[in-house]
Design a protein around this motif. Sequence first.
Motif, short mmCIF file in Angstrom:
data_model
loop_
_atom_site.label_atom_id
_atom_site.label_comp_id
_atom_site.label_asym_id
_atom_site.label_seq_id
_atom_site.Cartn_x
_atom_site.Cartn_y
_atom_site.Cartn_z
N THR A 42 0.82 -1.22 0.00
CA THR A 42 0.00 0.00 0.00
C THR A 42 0.86 1.27 0.00
N THR A 43 2.06 1.16 -0.57
CA THR A 43 2.89 2.37 -0.66
C THR A 43 2.32 3.34 -1.69
N VAL A 44 2.84 4.55 -1.69
CA VAL A 44 2.35 5.62 -2.57
C VAL A 44 2.29 5.13 -4.02
N ASN A 45 1.18 5.43 -4.70
CA ASN A 45 0.97 5.10 -6.11
C ASN A 45 0.85 3.61 -6.42
N SER A 46 0.76 2.76 -5.41
CA SER A 46 0.61 1.32 -5.68
C SER A 46 -0.81 1.03 -6.16
N ASP A 47 -0.95 -0.08 -6.91
CA ASP A 47 -2.28 -0.48 -7.40
C ASP A 47 -3.24 -0.71 -6.24
N CYS A 48 -2.71 -1.34 -5.21
CA CYS A 48 -3.53 -1.68 -4.06
C CYS A 48 -4.07 -0.41 -3.38
N LEU A 49 -3.21 0.59 -3.26
CA LEU A 49 -3.64 1.85 -2.63
C LEU A 49 -4.73 2.51 -3.48
N LYS A 50 -4.56 2.43 -4.80
CA LYS A 50 -5.59 3.03 -5.68
C LYS A 50 -6.95 2.36 -5.44
N GLY A 57 -12.69 6.12 -0.48
CA GLY A 57 -12.66 7.58 -0.66
C GLY A 57 -11.29 8.16 -0.35
N SER A 58 -11.07 9.38 -0.88
CA SER A 58 -9.72 9.96 -0.77
C SER A 58 -9.40 10.45 0.64
N ASN A 59 -10.41 10.38 1.55
CA ASN A 59 -10.10 10.79 2.93
C ASN A 59 -9.20 9.76 3.65
N VAL A 60 -8.92 8.61 2.99
CA VAL A 60 -7.97 7.67 3.60
C VAL A 60 -6.52 8.04 3.22
N LEU A 61 -6.39 9.16 2.48
CA LEU A 61 -5.04 9.59 2.09
C LEU A 61 -4.60 10.80 2.92
N LYS A 62 -3.31 10.82 3.21
CA LYS A 62 -2.73 12.01 3.84
C LYS A 62 -1.41 12.24 3.12
N LYS A 63 -1.30 13.34 2.40
CA LYS A 63 -0.12 13.63 1.58
C LYS A 63 0.22 12.45 0.67
N ASN A 64 -0.81 11.93 -0.02
CA ASN A 64 -0.67 10.81 -0.97
C ASN A 64 -0.36 9.46 -0.33
N GLN A 65 -0.19 9.45 0.99
CA GLN A 65 0.11 8.18 1.66
C GLN A 65 -1.15 7.65 2.34
N LEU A 66 -1.18 6.34 2.54
CA LEU A 66 -2.32 5.76 3.24
C LEU A 66 -2.32 6.21 4.70
N ASN A 67 -3.44 6.80 5.10
CA ASN A 67 -3.59 7.22 6.50
C ASN A 67 -4.20 6.02 7.26
N ARG A 68 -3.31 5.24 7.86
CA ARG A 68 -3.75 3.98 8.48
C ARG A 68 -4.69 4.21 9.66
#
Length: 206
Positions: A42-50, A57-68
């Motif tokens: 789930t690193t930045v730009n990974s298929d899984c993160l997409k 929704g995009s609220n699980v992102l913080k500065k393009n990273q997964l906000n766990r």
Amino acid sequence: MTAKLIVGLTGGIGSGKSAASDAFESLGIQVIDTDKISHFLTTVNSDCLKIIVDTFGSNVLKKNQLNRTKLREIIFGDDCARKKLEDILHPRIRQKVEEALDEANGIYVIVVVPLLVEKKAYEFINRILVVDCDEKTQIERVRKRNNLNENEVRDILRAQATRQKRLTAADDVIQNSGDMQSLIEQVQFFHKKYLRISSDLNVNQD
Ligand code: ADP
């Protein structure tokens, strides 16, 4: 998959899974950690993160990273959301575990699966090694490590298998209510045991 002894290492949050797996690694044993695989996937730009962003929704992102923390909040107490996340992550993690096992060297391998008892996954695991620790110590360690209060830790514990359920499923138990030296000595004990079991397996296969 190669025919070698596969030990599943599990335990509640803060029980000492990472500390125990570090000790196995320092004995030269390969450790495959499903939590680390999950982070890697789930690193930045990974298929899984997409896929996770498309689903939650995009609220699980913080500065393009997964906000766990945010993702944990979303799935906490929502079985449907939790299942959706598991359906995205688990098959991908499992595939990586199988690839790592195929490439693994060494006489036996440790696979760290925090929710092994809850999910009954990974049927190829030959033995379950539980890292156990008394609840008071566990809460104290997680409070310090994750900067949480006692109630927040208790909420996490309630969502996991009980200590008793884990112990019932265990083939082997590391008792980690003591100090690091005691943990390391127990890892050394099980290391010898697994070497013995592995060599018996090899003899029987010859
Ligand atoms: P887990 O991976 O199961 O969540 P960790 O191995 O990260 O647990 O351990 C939780 C915390 O407790 C960490 O800060 C770790 O350094 C500490 N810890 C683990 N085992 C011991 C021990 N035997 N004595 C003192 N601290 C420990």
